[in-house]
Scaffold this motif. Structure first.
Motif, PDB file in Angstrom:
ATOM      1  N   TRP A   4      27.966  10.230 -53.330  1.00 41.08           N
ATOM      2  CA  TRP A   4      27.434  10.660 -54.631  1.00 41.08           C
ATOM      3  C   TRP A   4      26.046  10.076 -54.821  1.00 41.08           C
ATOM      4  CZ3 TRP A   4      30.230  13.811 -58.043  1.00 41.08           C
ATOM      5  CH2 TRP A   4      31.539  14.104 -57.639  1.00 41.08           C
TER       6      TRP A   4
ATOM      7  N   CYS B   6      25.754  12.230 -61.853  1.00 37.65           N
ATOM      8  CA  CYS B   6      25.857  12.012 -60.420  1.00 37.65           C
ATOM      9  C   CYS B   6      26.451  13.242 -59.761  1.00 37.65           C
ATOM     10  CB  CYS B   6      26.704  10.784 -60.111  1.00 37.65           C
ATOM     11  SG  CYS B   6      25.907   9.230 -60.575  1.00 37.65           S
ATOM     12  N   SER B   7      25.980  13.573 -58.552  1.00 37.54           N
ATOM     13  CA  SER B   7      26.410  14.783 -57.861  1.00 37.54           C
ATOM     14  C   SER B   7      26.667  14.488 -56.394  1.00 37.54           C
ATOM     15  CB  SER B   7      25.338  15.867 -57.995  1.00 37.54           C
ATOM     16  OG  SER B   7      25.684  17.019 -57.246  1.00 37.54           O
ATOM     17  N   ASN B   8      27.460  15.366 -55.776  1.00 38.65           N
ATOM     18  CA  ASN B   8      27.669  15.318 -54.327  1.00 38.65           C
ATOM     19  C   ASN B   8      27.481  16.694 -53.716  1.00 38.65           C
ATOM     20  OD1 ASN B   8      29.952  16.581 -55.297  1.00 38.65           O
ATOM     21  ND2 ASN B   8      31.357  15.589 -53.846  1.00 38.65           N
TER      22      ASN B   8
ATOM     23  N   SER C 144      31.818   6.834 -54.808  1.00 40.14           N
ATOM     24  CA  SER C 144      32.549   7.614 -55.819  1.00 40.14           C
ATOM     25  C   SER C 144      31.620   7.955 -56.978  1.00 40.14           C
ATOM     26  CB  SER C 144      33.762   6.834 -56.333  1.00 40.14           C
ATOM     27  OG  SER C 144      33.340   5.679 -57.043  1.00 40.14           O
ATOM     28  N   GLN C 145      32.051   8.936 -57.791  1.00 41.54           N
ATOM     29  CA  GLN C 145      31.245   9.341 -58.938  1.00 41.54           C
ATOM     30  C   GLN C 145      31.185   8.235 -59.987  1.00 41.54           C
ATOM     31  OE1 GLN C 145      32.623  12.924 -60.827  1.00 41.54           O
ATOM     32  NE2 GLN C 145      30.742  13.233 -62.000  1.00 41.54           N
TER      33      GLN C 145
ATOM     34  N   CYS D  29      28.753   5.614 -58.963  1.00 43.15           N
ATOM     35  CA  CYS D  29      27.391   6.116 -59.138  1.00 43.15           C
ATOM     36  C   CYS D  29      26.965   6.025 -60.599  1.00 43.15           C
ATOM     37  CB  CYS D  29      27.300   7.556 -58.630  1.00 43.15           C
ATOM     38  SG  CYS D  29      25.674   8.302 -58.809  1.00 43.15           S
ATOM     39  N   CYS D  30      27.846   6.434 -61.518  1.00 45.60           N
ATOM     40  CA  CYS D  30      27.507   6.375 -62.943  1.00 45.60           C
ATOM     41  C   CYS D  30      27.296   4.931 -63.404  1.00 45.60           C
ATOM     42  CB  CYS D  30      28.615   7.032 -63.768  1.00 45.60           C
ATOM     43  SG  CYS D  30      28.662   8.836 -63.656  1.00 45.60           S
TER      44      CYS D  30
ATOM     45  N   CYS E 214      26.720  10.940 -67.922  1.00 46.61           N
ATOM     46  CA  CYS E 214      27.236  10.786 -66.555  1.00 46.61           C
ATOM     47  C   CYS E 214      28.739  10.533 -66.552  1.00 46.61           C
ATOM     48  CB  CYS E 214      26.500   9.647 -65.855  1.00 46.61           C
ATOM     49  SG  CYS E 214      26.918   9.451 -64.097  1.00 46.61           S
TER      50      CYS E 214
ATOM     51  N   GLN F 216      31.130  13.468 -67.164  1.00 44.61           N
ATOM     52  CA  GLN F 216      31.340  14.434 -66.100  1.00 44.61           C
ATOM     53  C   GLN F 216      32.432  14.020 -65.121  1.00 44.61           C
ATOM     54  OE1 GLN F 216      27.478  14.930 -64.270  1.00 44.61           O
ATOM     55  NE2 GLN F 216      26.565  15.884 -66.086  1.00 44.61           N
ATOM     56  N   LEU F 217      33.044  12.859 -65.334  1.00 48.57           N
ATOM     57  CA  LEU F 217      34.157  12.425 -64.490  1.00 48.57           C
ATOM     58  C   LEU F 217      35.339  13.370 -64.656  1.00 48.57           C
ATOM     59  CD1 LEU F 217      34.039   8.567 -65.144  1.00 48.57           C
ATOM     60  CD2 LEU F 217      33.423   9.720 -63.010  1.00 48.57           C
TER      61      LEU F 217
END
Length: 587
Positions: free
Chosen positions: A372, A385-387, A404-405, A408-409, A421, A424-425
């Motif tokens: 991420w 955060c994106s992948n 992991s997301q 990242c956040c 951020c 968006q989990l």
């Protein structure tokens, strides 16, 4: 020739008498007469073997009807050397002009000989090394050059070869002896004659024994090379493939010829692979009748993939074509190559070349990375955060990446007050997911102006790890981060704020400049000490350090008293203090 040589050098001999000179002339003349009478039957044993082979080759030996052949013209010099058709018993003969150029001028970098052919080739078929025969130099034009002219030469560059006959080498030896004797004061005529006879007799014996002793005198390394080529003691050497070293490394190639001074190979391909295996230009292989399209070592593609930098970024792809370019990154699979080298390719062209490309644009959830990254291309309050692929940046290392997301956040957007951020989990928390209540430490509120700022422990943190100083309590934070806050806003935010500064009553034990107008500035010890303000152990030290150039002396007057200078206080105050100053009546 013999008499002239003997006369020349005997004239230089200080100790030689007339009798010795006449004896020497008679002996040599008598020997010459006898050998001339027996020339028909004894010439083969007395001639130098090397010259005999040369003249046998040209058809000159004991033959007055020699046919025309192609001979090198050594008088033109090496660079401008050419071949012409003539009768010449003192240079190698060839059946054609091309054969003459290849044999006599094979190392001629100017290509002058080949360029004079009716149909000159595009490159020179060169051979390195000197001639296979030796010839003597011409007689010297001046006596001081005599020593340098006595040596034998096999240089292709020599301009005027002198014909060699059966008696010349003996004459050269006598001339050399005469010269040596002329330089020796103790040599007499009798000793000179003995020396001539001894050397002449030794020369005759060595000429007869030359074929039997030649092998023992040759350099071992050359012997091994010529044994490999089949050249050693063999007049019928078969042609094979040899590297042409004179063409240089980048333009080197192989040709089929007889060459006793380079390694031989059974085929042109074997020669190129053996002698030019590291030739990056591929010039030797390209001269094969059927040159390979790539390196002829292994067929098929490589076991790795690498990015094709010859294409534009939008059309870039990964290939496994041989050979692998030097220094190019490579990957075990085409997918790994596309993800590593073209992760930011918006066109998705590289991924589209996969045997089973992903359906649709590669930016949907069906095609994602295993890490991420923060969305820096968006504003802070709206970022997350994106992948997703393709990556909006060129290389993976261009941005921080997380496993992991949530990580990242927390790492990239820990101070995001909007909470976009975390929202968006897959299962966003109803509040910050790091724990209930505030953080276990306090930090200064840098988002608020200095006069109104205080210390907080609110989550989420508006900074990353190490981004701001932290304290164990709010009081410690106010004292550490806002010690010079004149409004006392931070201390006033304590649960039980003090009625005054909670540190200690009275002034500080140190002094610091108050940084008001320069002429009226002075050093004080008022609490609290402003953050970052320099401080001194005494007031006088502070005045010297912070206001050393103050012409009004206001700081030192305050620190020392009115007696410091005439600028301190009034005249009445200085008189009352019994100051020892001569200030006049200016006050």
């Amino acid at each position: 020739m013999k008499i002239a040589s003997i006369a020349l050098f005997a004239s230089l001999t200080a100790t030689a008498d007339a009798t010795g000179f006449r004896d020497l002339v008679e002996k040599v003349t008598h020997r010459h007469t006898e050998s001339a009478a027996a020339e028909t039957t004894t010439a083969i044993e007395g001639a130098d073997q090397e010259n005999r082979e040369l003249q046998n080759q040209n058809g000159c030996w004991n033959n007055k009807n020699t046919a025309l052949a192609w001979h090198p013209n050594y008088s033109a010099g090496w660079t401008n050397g050419i071949c012409h058709k003539t009768v010449d018993c003192n240079s190698p003969s060839y059946s054609s002009e091309l054969a003459c150029c290849k044999g006599a001028y094979s190392g001629q970098t100017s290509g002058f000989c080949l360029n004079n052919l009716p149909s000159p080739p595009t490159m020179s078929p060169t051979v390195s090394g000197g001639l296979d025969v030796f010839y003597p130099a011409q007689p010297p034009p001046h006596s001081e050059s005599i020593i340098s002219q006595l040596g034998l030469r096999n240089n292709r560059h020599y301009s005027s070869p002198t014909p060699v006959n059966i008696y010349y080498y003996s004459t050269m030896k006598i001339a050399s002896i005469a010269l040596f004797t002329s330089l020796t004061a103790s040599a007499d005529a009798i000793g000179f004659r003995d020396l001539v006879e001894k050397v002449t007799h030794r020369h005759t014996e060595s000429a007869a024994a030359e074929p039997a002793t030649a092998i023992e005198g040759v350099d071992q390394e050359n012997r091994e090379l010529q044994n490999q080529s089949g050249c050693w003691n063999n007049q019928n050497v078969a042609a094979s493939w040899h590297p042409v070293y004179s063409a240089g490394w980048a333009s080197g190639f192989c040709r089929e010829t007889v060459d006793c001074n380079s390694p031989s190979y059974s085929s042109q391909l074997a020669c190129c692979k053996g002698a030019y295996s590291g030739q990056t230009s591929g010039f030797c292989l390209n001269n094969l009748p059927s040159p390979p399209t790539m390196s002829p070592t292994v067929s098929g593609g490589l076991d790795v993939f690498y990015p094709d930098y010859s294409q534009q970024w939008s059309a870039g792809l990964c290939i496994n074509t041989r050979p692998l370019p030097s220094g190019r990154p490579n990957y075990s699979t085409m997918l790994a190559c596309c993800k590593g080298a073209y992760a930011g390719q918006m066109s998705g062209y590289c991924l589209a070349q996969l045997p089973s490309p992903p359906m649709g644009a590669p930016t949907n959830s069906a095609f994602e990375t295993d890490f991420w990254y923060p969305e820096y291309e968006k504003t802070w309050s709206d970022a997350g955060c994106s992948n997703k692929l393709p990556l909006p940046f060129n290389n993976k290392a261009d941005r921080p990446n997380y496993s992991s997301q949530l990580a990242c956040c927390k790492g990239a957007y820990g101070g995001q007050t909007s909470g976009n951020c975390l929202s968006q989990l897959p299962n966003p928390p109803t509040m910050t997911p790091t724990g209930s209540g505030g953080a276990g430490f306090w930090y200064p509120d840098y988002d608020t102006s200095w006069s109104d700022a205080t210390c907080l422990n609110t989550r989420p943190l508006p900074f990353g790890t190490g981004g701001r100083p932290t304290y164990s309590s709010m009081l410690a934070c106010c004292k550490g981060a806002y010690a010079g806050q004149s409004t006392g806003a931070c201390l006033a935010s304590l649960p039980n704020p003090p009625t005054q500064s909670p540190t200690t009553s009275g002034g500080l034990d140190i002094y610091y400049p108050n940084y008001v107008e320069w002429s009226s500035g002075k050093c004080v010890n008022d609490r609290p000490l402003p953050s970052g303000r320099p401080n001194y152990s005494t007031q006088q030290a502070c005045c010297s350090g912070a206001y050393g150039g103050q012409t009004s002396n206001n700081c030192m007057c305050d620190a020392v008293g009115v007696c410091y200078s005439c600028n301190c206080g009034t005249e009445a105050e200085r008189t009352s203090a019994n100051c020892d100053l001569n200030c006049g009546s200016g006050d």
